[in-house]
Design an enzyme around this catalytic site. Structure first.
Site, PDB file in Angstrom:
ATOM      1  N   ASP A 205       0.631  -1.254   0.040  1.00 42.29           N
ATOM      2  CA  ASP A 205       0.045   0.026   0.019  1.00 42.29           C
ATOM      3  C   ASP A 205       0.764   1.294   0.109  1.00 42.29           C
ATOM      4  O   ASP A 205       1.898   1.312   0.716  1.00 42.29           O
ATOM      5  CB  ASP A 205      -0.765  -0.037   1.091  1.00 42.29           C
ATOM      6  CG  ASP A 205      -2.199   1.017   1.248  1.00 42.29           C
ATOM      7  OD1 ASP A 205      -2.719   1.184   0.342  1.00 42.29           O
ATOM      8  OD2 ASP A 205      -2.063   1.618   2.259  1.00 42.29           O
ATOM      9  N   GLU A 268       1.906  -0.687  -4.807  1.00 45.81           N
ATOM     10  CA  GLU A 268       0.755   0.582  -5.257  1.00 45.81           C
ATOM     11  C   GLU A 268       1.634   1.639  -5.626  1.00 45.81           C
ATOM     12  O   GLU A 268       1.768   2.346  -4.664  1.00 45.81           O
ATOM     13  CB  GLU A 268      -0.260   0.682  -3.992  1.00 45.81           C
ATOM     14  CG  GLU A 268      -1.258   1.709  -4.659  1.00 45.81           C
ATOM     15  CD  GLU A 268      -2.027   2.574  -3.711  1.00 45.81           C
ATOM     16  OE1 GLU A 268      -2.932   3.048  -4.009  1.00 45.81           O
ATOM     17  OE2 GLU A 268      -1.426   2.747  -2.566  1.00 45.81           O
TER      18      GLU A 268
HETATM   19  C1  GLC Z   1      -4.264   3.175  -0.801  1.00 46.33           C
HETATM   20  C2  GLC Z   1      -5.245   2.176  -0.491  1.00 46.33           C
HETATM   21  C3  GLC Z   1      -6.481   3.031  -0.086  1.00 46.33           C
HETATM   22  C4  GLC Z   1      -6.435   3.321   1.167  1.00 46.33           C
HETATM   23  C5  GLC Z   1      -4.968   4.167   1.300  1.00 46.33           C
HETATM   24  C6  GLC Z   1      -4.570   4.612   2.622  1.00 46.33           C
HETATM   25  O1  GLC Z   1      -4.403   4.044  -1.612  1.00 46.33           O
HETATM   26  O2  GLC Z   1      -5.485   1.492  -1.687  1.00 46.33           O
HETATM   27  O3  GLC Z   1      -7.596   2.245  -0.180  1.00 46.33           O
HETATM   28  O4  GLC Z   1      -7.262   4.229   1.493  1.00 46.33           O
HETATM   29  O5  GLC Z   1      -3.852   3.732   0.647  1.00 46.33           O
HETATM   30  O6  GLC Z   1      -4.011   3.375   3.191  1.00 46.33           O
END
Ligand code: GLC
Ligand code: CA
Length: 540
Positions: A205, A268
């Site tokens: 993440d 991500e």
């Molecule tokens: C990422 C996740 C999202 C979350 C954010 C904070 O972007 O995909 O769902 O709210 O991180 O953890």
């Protein structure tokens, strides 16, 4: 178990499938999906042919952000199940030929994590330095101009200890301080804990965000106003996206490589800059996979998508495997965003996703062309988007329960139970693909009975991809990219894709038609594509 699993590096060319666990299958009648629900629905995924599942956060959490606020990194959320359930899931998935990936949240913890509770107890507490604390600006107020994911200041005043702490997301999600070696050590142990249990890897993440500028400099005003370039008008140059993060991934990659087969790290990587995206692969010594958000946010047009694909291949280092995805729990479903719920476009999108060389990530429901659901204001559960006036900004739209059948709550939970989010309408059918009225039913069971449905089409695509590419990504060669036509060659496959609502003549490749996104194969001799039709040929 091992003989059912694809050989390594198994993720190259794989089809991964993201399950938002809370919305997949409820097995204990509390209205929330759970790990036993994942186990109970593995047959569907085996039938579909996916290689691995990525589970949205499974760790204990007060759910300010539905698991993206972790209060314990080495356990399972009570509502979702137990460590034994994870073990059983890994075992059952392995038997069915699938690996299990978890979601790891290293950028921030929950404010209920024992580290933060200790950190906020006193300035000289043992974990104080695990988080980012700062004094007010000289003139008073927050230390700098950084904004959180809701558009408010990213700094929360803590009365007890008289300093601000940083939260790039919600105040309940304090950012960790990655300048501190002890934080690195904690996460090494967390990785090992799950790797030793048989987890095949992690989706990481906010992978671009762990380090913050050590001087806490103000973010500049954004020049790119798209979702990747701007956070409420500012560019997150200093609040995230620092180069120091690469050392973390080199370290984690070494841990991953200690296992046989190696564990997989999928980031991500929220960036619109292809050069920066490429850097997350390092010299094949950082992340093995990095999400391609320019692709996610591209318009559904031949020039936009083919342009992103060309840029991606131009920038990625040799041997790096790109990732193609179009839906997730943040951006919603491509069936709505790209395709306006038009089944012809949905099939064309699946055809492209399945044939681009690299790793494809499907989001639960993509295989039936599941669309976003309008969640009435009173039923929304996403705090992060709660203050946004535009209902389309609510992330709940793309998180509603999986539509399994046409029984109560689409088979997600029992009739008498209130699901945690409303279920989409399973009555009726999707808009019709050209020449095949009516379109597919809106549930898995209904589409299963119809060999011409989107579900069967998606399964054929996955099988064809495996047969043609042998699981490994083949080379990509663009043949044509006109306003309405995108044509490319991957290995022995030639793709002709009509990105328009008009019939489109095209030069036929020499070869045999393998699959068409509409019921109709283009008539022999001259090739005239139906509106939004994609056709796969095997060329030689
Ligand atoms: C990422 C996740 C999202 C979350 C954010 C904070 O972007 O995909 O769902 O709210 O991180 O953890
Ligand atoms: Ca449940």
């Amino acid at each position: 178990m091992a003989e059912n699993l694809a050989p390594e590096p198994w993720w190259q060319g794989a089809v991964l499938y993201q399950i938002y666990v809370r919305s997949w299958q409820d097995t204990n009648d509390d209205g929330y999906g759970d790990l036993r629900g994942v186990i109970s629905r593995l047959d569907h995924l085996r039938w579909l042919g996916v290689d691995a599942i990525w589970l949205s956060p499974t760790m204990p959490s007060p759910d300010a952000d539905w698991g993206y606020d972790v209060s314990d990194y080495t356990d399972v959320h009570l509502e979702l199940g137990t460590l034994d359930d994870v073990d059983e899931l890994i075992e059952a998935a392995g038997t069915a030929g699938m690996r299990v990936l978890l979601d790891l949240v290293p950028n921030h913890t929950s404010s209920a994590h024992p580290w933060f509770i200790d950190a906020a107890s006193a300035r000289d507490s043992a974990h104080r330095h695990y988080y980012v604390w700062a004094d007010p600006a000289p003139a008073g107020g927050p230390p700098n101009n950084w904004l959180d994911a809701t558009g408010r200041s990213a700094w929360q005043w803590d009365d007890r200890t008289g300093q601000y702490y940083l939260h790039n997301y919600l105040p309940e999600q304090p950012d960790l301080n990655w300048w501190v070696p002890a934080v690195h050590e904690e996460f090494r142990q967390i990785l090992e804990f799950w790797f030793d249990r048989g987890v095949a890897g992690f989706r990481i993440d906010v992978a671009h965000g762990l380090y913050k500028d050590s001087l806490l400099r103000d973010n500049p005003v954004a020049e790119d106003h798209g979702p990747l370039g701007s956070r409420f008008g500012f560019s997150a140059v200093y609040s995230a996206n620092r180069p120091e993060v690469h050392a973390v991934y080199r370290d984690w990659r070494q841990i991953a490589e200690r296992y046989a087969p190696p564990k997989m790290l999928l980031g991500e990587t929220w960036t619109g800059d292809f050069g920066k995206l490429a850097q997350f692969y390092g010299a094949n010594d950082e992340l093995q996979l990095a999400f391609n958000f320019p692709f996610v946010f591209a318009d559904f047009s031949a020039p936009a998508l083919s342009g992103v694909v060309a840029q991606t291949f131009a920038h990625l280092p040799a041997g790096a495997c790109p990732v193609w995805t179009a839906s997730n729990h943040d951006v919603g479903r491509f069936a709505t965003r790209w395709c306006g719920n038009d089944e012809r476009k949905i099939r064309l999108a699946l055809l492209v996703l399945a044939t681009l060389p690299g790793t494809t990530v499907l989001y639960y429901g993509d295989e039936i062309g599941m669309t976003d659901v309008d969640v009435p204001a009173g039923e929304r559960r996403d705090l992060m988007t709660a203050s946004r006036p535009d209902p389309a900004a609510s992330r709940d739209r793309g998180r509603t329960p999986m539509q399994w059948d046409t029984t109560a709550h689409a088979g997600f939970t029992s009739a008498q139970v209130q699901p945690w989010l409303p279920v989409g309408d399973t009555a009726g059918r999707n808009a019709s693909p050209e020449g095949r009225p009516p379109g597919s039913p809106r549930d898995v069971a209904g589409q299963m009975q119809d060999p011409d449905s989107t579900l069967w089409f998606c399964r054929r695509l996955i099988a064809l991809r495996r047969a043609e590419f042998g699981g490994r990504p083949a080379g990509y060669q663009q043949l044509a990219s006109a306003a309405d036509l995108w044509s490319y060659r991957v290995g022995e496959i030639t793709v002709l894709a009509n990105f328009s609502g008009q019939r489109r003549p095209a030069a036929p490749p020499a070869g045999q038609i393998l699959l068409s996104s509409s019921g109709k194969d283009p008539a022999g001799g001259e090739v005239v594509l139906e509106p939004w039709q994609g056709v796969l040929y095997r060329t030689s």
